[in-house]
Design an enzyme around this catalytic site. Sequence first.
Site, short mmCIF file in Angstrom:
data_model
loop_
_atom_site.label_atom_id
_atom_site.label_comp_id
_atom_site.label_asym_id
_atom_site.label_seq_id
_atom_site.Cartn_x
_atom_site.Cartn_y
_atom_site.Cartn_z
N CYS A 2 -11.01 27.21 -52.49
CA CYS A 2 -10.79 28.37 -51.63
C CYS A 2 -11.61 28.31 -50.35
CB CYS A 2 -11.16 29.64 -52.36
SG CYS A 2 -10.30 29.86 -53.90
N ARG A 27 -9.49 21.63 -47.58
CA ARG A 27 -10.20 21.88 -48.84
C ARG A 27 -9.23 21.99 -50.02
NH1 ARG A 27 -15.38 24.21 -47.69
NH2 ARG A 27 -15.40 25.37 -49.63
N TRP A 73 -7.12 28.51 -53.94
CA TRP A 73 -6.79 27.42 -54.86
C TRP A 73 -6.88 28.05 -56.24
CZ3 TRP A 73 -9.01 24.41 -58.82
CH2 TRP A 73 -8.41 23.17 -59.02
N ASN A 99 -14.49 33.17 -53.04
CA ASN A 99 -14.41 31.79 -53.50
C ASN A 99 -15.39 31.67 -54.66
OD1 ASN A 99 -14.57 29.03 -53.87
ND2 ASN A 99 -15.57 28.61 -51.90
N GLY A 100 -14.92 31.13 -55.77
CA GLY A 100 -15.81 30.97 -56.92
C GLY A 100 -15.13 31.46 -58.19
N GLU A 472 -11.46 2.70 -58.05
CA GLU A 472 -11.28 3.51 -56.84
C GLU A 472 -9.85 3.34 -56.30
OE1 GLU A 472 -12.37 5.92 -55.46
OE2 GLU A 472 -11.70 5.85 -53.39
N LYS A 476 -7.12 6.28 -55.67
CA LYS A 476 -6.53 6.51 -54.35
C LYS A 476 -5.01 6.54 -54.44
CE LYS A 476 -8.98 7.57 -52.62
NZ LYS A 476 -10.32 8.04 -52.52
N GLU A 479 -3.67 9.63 -56.60
CA GLU A 479 -3.85 10.99 -56.09
C GLU A 479 -2.98 11.32 -54.89
OE1 GLU A 479 -7.71 12.08 -54.48
OE2 GLU A 479 -8.04 10.05 -53.81
N HIS A 495 -6.55 -6.39 -74.65
CA HIS A 495 -6.99 -5.63 -75.82
C HIS A 495 -6.17 -4.35 -75.99
CE1 HIS A 495 -10.25 -8.39 -76.46
NE2 HIS A 495 -10.58 -8.29 -75.18
N LYS A 590 -10.42 19.51 -51.62
CA LYS A 590 -11.39 18.60 -51.03
C LYS A 590 -12.80 18.89 -51.54
CE LYS A 590 -12.73 15.44 -48.07
NZ LYS A 590 -12.43 14.06 -48.49
C1 F6R Z 1 -10.87 11.36 -54.30
C2 F6R Z 1 -11.91 12.32 -53.95
C3 F6R Z 1 -12.62 12.99 -55.06
C4 F6R Z 1 -14.09 13.27 -54.68
C5 F6R Z 1 -14.75 14.12 -55.78
C6 F6R Z 1 -16.21 14.34 -55.48
O1 F6R Z 1 -10.33 10.76 -53.17
O2 F6R Z 1 -12.17 12.58 -52.80
O3 F6R Z 1 -12.54 12.27 -56.25
O4 F6R Z 1 -14.75 12.06 -54.53
O5 F6R Z 1 -14.11 15.35 -55.87
O6 F6R Z 1 -16.40 15.00 -54.29
P1 F6R Z 1 -17.78 14.93 -53.52
O7 F6R Z 1 -18.00 13.52 -53.12
O8 F6R Z 1 -17.61 15.85 -52.35
O9 F6R Z 1 -18.83 15.39 -54.50
#
Ligand code: F6R
Length: 595
Positions: A2, A27, A73, A99-100, A472, A476, A479, A495, A590
Amino acid sequence: MCGIVGYIGTEDVKETILKGLERLEYRGYDSAGIALFDGDQVRVFKDEGRIAHLRDIIDYDVKSTLGMGHTRWATHGKPNKINSHPHQSIEKRFTIVHNGIIENEEELKERYLKNIKLESETDTEVVAQILSKFTTEGEEVTLAIRHLMSEIEGSYALAIIDKYNKEKMYAAKNKSPLLIGKGDGFNMIGSDAMAMVSHTNEFYELDDGEYVEITKDKVEIFNIYGVKVNRDTYKAELDSEDIEKGTYPHYMLKEIDEQPFVIRRIIAEYQDENGELKLDQDIINKIKNSDRIYIIACGTSYHAGLVGKYYFESITGKPAEVHVSSEFVYNTPILSEKPLFIFISQSGETADSRAVLVKVKKLGYPTITLTNVKGSTLYRETDNQLLLYAGPEIAVASTKAYTAQIAVLSIIAVKASNKDIDLIKELSIAASVMEALCDSKDLYKDLAKEYLSETRNCFYIGRHLDYYVCMEAALKLKEISYIQTEGFAAGELKHGTIALIEEGTPVIAVITQEIINLNTRSNIKEVSARGANVITISRKSISAKSDQIVLGDVNEFLTPLAAAVPIQLLAYYAALDRGCDIDKPRNLAKSVTVE
Ligand code: F6R
């Protein structure tokens, strides 16, 4: 998650708030709303969907110099109009955005709102109704806010408009991010600086358990006991141009391209006047005095942490473990005698990581944060801080923060070691190799089209550091393109997982470490024999003729930096081909500010 933006001043607020909300889109959200105080009543416009839709449903005849907006959100109840914020108390005196998560919502309803029929399924409406109840029973508004704060368990950033006071806005904070922007003849509130940076770059931070009274000329901060708190403002090093897309179609593509520049900026920021790498001596001492490093992070930052663990063990010679924050907090392993905690977080606001921080601080252990956001919660609450200097990362999928985290981790590991590594040179080479990789976009575009545009699933395989890169890479791709993707240790395939390989399954192999070159190539043969369509990403000096993506030679331990570019661009072009919302993938936020 949010986003909140509020404004009180002399100009009409609509555009300021809508633009602020657009700046918070990154976000992640599923509904949006705005409250406009016309001096007589507070008019609320809200709905499920994007801010573009909110723009369509606002009554532009409403004039207002006090207002606030929200991107939601969903946590409590579906994303729909009724659950969208702002929420109003029953007699419409109070209008609130939040937010929260209010953890004791049910208990509060039972205690205070038995006779009130709530409109929405949200915990926020509960807050609005309780505030109204307290004031109806005779409490003055700030007393009611403090009373409310003392009753709530959980996290909140709240912005409140009281219909009986058109000169003031209120805000309160506990665990969720909230900043106050100081202006000349106006003041603002926002979930982060990005929402306000077009108007001001001077901010007040709030601590947990504080509330604020904001007029157009004054910001007064109080603690929960009503005692005034003196707080200086700070200047954010954020330029509004940094947060524009420019000519790029997506922030993600811009941020991928910025990576070589970010690595060079890190080299510059971590260099002293003699051209030597520098690092706060206190941090070096903390590492030297510890017997084990615990790296705590989530998602992409966790993947950078895995590379960091390798650096600490292979370069510094210090045992290290990496933990997913949400697991560590409730299933804490037996700790060593002198642990050191390193938190890695792009946003510095991740609630899961903060929960670990709160726990280990209570135990009295030393803590360091690596973050991209100066002044963020983790930045403020750990003993030492290291900045990533990646500039604002707006696309939900992390790219430049990930490579920045790896670069800064390499600096820490080398500076805390006795090894004579010319890291400035090695990082500079890595930056140039990354630049060349960024310039070959057609290659990734074609490969993504051929291998990934139709597929249901995909596998990344690698060993050693390449395994971490694969984890990673898989995150990527899944997502942003929604292709079900897994990153596997190449040796583990046989395995169990190899059962999933069938005719046409894309398998992307990463080979940058000499020691595992032949092993991973054997694994490629195994999957090819079962029909997989293989893309191989390798480092030049160990590449084979048939490898489709070849990384220029960088020092072996820095290959995750170089490999990041193709894996990010393959994900980008796969998502583009499949028509996905690249910068704002579905269901994702985000800044993940709830546990
Ligand atoms: C994936 C991504 C998330 C963040 C995770 C942690 O592309 O961005 O997996 O890495 O939510 O976020 P931070 O780094 O802000 O703690």
